[in-house]
Design an enzyme around this catalytic site. Structure first.
Site, PDB file in Angstrom:
ATOM      1  N   CYS A  78      -0.518   4.122   2.114  1.00 59.95           N
ATOM      2  CA  CYS A  78      -0.398   3.953   3.571  1.00 59.95           C
ATOM      3  C   CYS A  78       1.055   4.118   4.026  1.00 59.95           C
ATOM      4  O   CYS A  78       1.322   4.711   5.062  1.00 59.95           O
ATOM      5  CB  CYS A  78      -0.852   2.557   4.017  1.00 59.95           C
ATOM      6  SG  CYS A  78      -2.257   1.885   3.175  1.00 59.95           S
ATOM      7  N   ASP A  79       1.996   3.573   3.275  1.00 59.43           N
ATOM      8  CA  ASP A  79       3.374   3.451   3.763  1.00 59.43           C
ATOM      9  C   ASP A  79       4.395   4.335   3.056  1.00 59.43           C
ATOM     10  O   ASP A  79       5.549   4.391   3.475  1.00 59.43           O
ATOM     11  CB  ASP A  79       3.830   1.979   3.648  1.00 59.43           C
ATOM     12  CG  ASP A  79       2.957   1.062   4.489  1.00 59.43           C
ATOM     13  OD1 ASP A  79       2.459   1.524   5.529  1.00 59.43           O
ATOM     14  OD2 ASP A  79       2.772  -0.109   4.107  1.00 59.43           O
TER      15      ASP A  79
ATOM     16  N   CYS B 279       0.834  -1.204   0.000  1.00 58.00           N
ATOM     17  CA  CYS B 279       0.000   0.000   0.000  1.00 58.00           C
ATOM     18  C   CYS B 279       0.868   1.253   0.000  1.00 58.00           C
ATOM     19  O   CYS B 279       1.349   1.683   1.061  1.00 58.00           O
ATOM     20  CB  CYS B 279      -0.930  -0.022   1.212  1.00 58.00           C
ATOM     21  SG  CYS B 279      -1.982   1.433   1.296  1.00 58.00           S
TER      22      CYS B 279
END
Ligand code: NAP
Length: 312
Positions: A140-141, A137
């Site tokens: 997200c990261d 992701c």
């Protein structure tokens, strides 16, 4: 005093992605009682998409905001959305039964909108280093790799969108794809080609991810050159598509050889009162808009089924 929740509904929806939540909006507006179950979060894959730019009338929106607005629209209609993973179903009786680790549910109709699961590379080091430099992701990261060097694996829309997203914050992005052409939309391919800090490696597969406590390098096999190189790297992002995971309903519903659920144009299955919507079903195009369209069709079909059942 704790309020006891009802575990019965006119329609039970498995999955809180775009298909499931759209189905809940249509079913609630039709006056049905609805419970939505999801083992993870709301929004499905849309929630982890960086930017959505092909949903009509919304020129551009982040996936996280889209998912939040979808969820809020259902909540405003008093949707009952519960984060519980479905572990089994029983569609043998007229009243359909659905079981999670916490509760058993009964509903007159069920809409299966459980989406698909992300594919893994299945190379050495992938499992061990997930969360330690291996991620699925980018939105997200990505922030953990600011000014670092990362690899993006894949050649579809997600991989190219994520490569662009990462290139805004990382020092460099090496886009590794196993073919010599991308399957992503031309607009994305052109944007990636124009980005200075994205390098493309075609005909290449990541065969090993190295590192003890965090990712330090990867081995990449190039099939055109027939050689393996090792490249130092800080992070590995993997976006190689999705596959269905329909084992919970496999005793009751028919599937394609690839594991997608079979349903008619109006989302009916072979079992009366059970409908299928979204990416989990066989379909030519898996997009947010086609998932939402399925959700609407399935909810209308479920409503018409429930209204005809006078002996529940
Ligand atoms: P996808 O379109 O299925 O693409 C998967 C990519 O990963 C392909 O390039 C595939 O290569 C590669 N791949 C598959 N297995 C692999 C393996 N074991 N090792 C290395 N590479 C592998 O998946 P996606 O990009 O996640 O998209 C999923 C769906 O969402 C698609 O329908 C897509 O159009 C949609 N989507 C749309 C948008 C948008 O419209 N903006 C954004 C994101 C996603 P091969 O070609 O060799 O199989």
């Amino acid at each position: 005093m704790a309020v006891r929740q009802k575990n019965t509904a006119d329609v039970l929806i498995i999955g809180a992605g775009p298909a499931g939540i759209t189905a809940s909006i249509y079913a609630l507006r039709a006056g049905l009682s609805v419970i939505v179950l999801d083992g993870n979060f709301y929004g499905g894959q849309a929630a982890i998409t960086s930017q959505i730019e092909n949903y009509p009338a919304i020129r551009s929106i982040s996936g996280a905001v889209f998912a939040q607005q979808l969820y809020q629209q259902a909540i405003d209609l008093k949707a009952d959305i519960r984060f519980e993973e479905v572990i089994s179903v029983d569609f043998a009786q007229k009243m359909k039964l659905v079981t999670t680790a916490k509760h058993s549910y009964a509903a007159k109709a069920v809409i299966v909108a459980n989406g698909v699961k992300r594919r893994l590379l299945h190379c050495s080091g992938e499992k061990e280093l997930t969360g330690k430099g291996v991620s699925y992701c980018a939105t997200c990261d990505g922030m953990f790799f600011r000014d670092k060097n990362v690899i993006m694996v894949g050649g579809g829309n997600t991989a190219l969108e994520d490569a662009l997203f990462l290139s805004n914050q990382c020092e460099s992005v090496l886009l590794v794809h196993r073919r010599d052409t991308f399957s992503a939309e031309k607009a994305l391919v052109d944007a990636v080609m124009a980005r200075k800090n994205i390098t493309i490696m075609y005909n290449s597969q990541v065969t090993k991810i190295n590192g003890r406590h965090k990712v330090t390098s990867v081995n990449i096999y190039n099939s055109a050159q027939q050689e393996t190189i090792s490249t130092p790297i800080d992070g590995v992002f993997i976006a190689i598509g999705y596959a269905p995971d329909n084992h919970i309903v496999s005793d009751f519903l028919e599937m394609s050889p690839e594991g997608y659920l079979l349903a008619s144009e109006n989302c009916h299955t072979k079992i009366e009162g059970v409908f299928v919507a979204g990416d989990t079903r066989t379909k030519p195009l898996r997009q947010i808009i086609t998932a939402c369209a399925d959700g609407a069709v399935a909810a209308v079909a479920a409503n018409s089924y429930v209204l005809k059942q006078i002996d529940f």
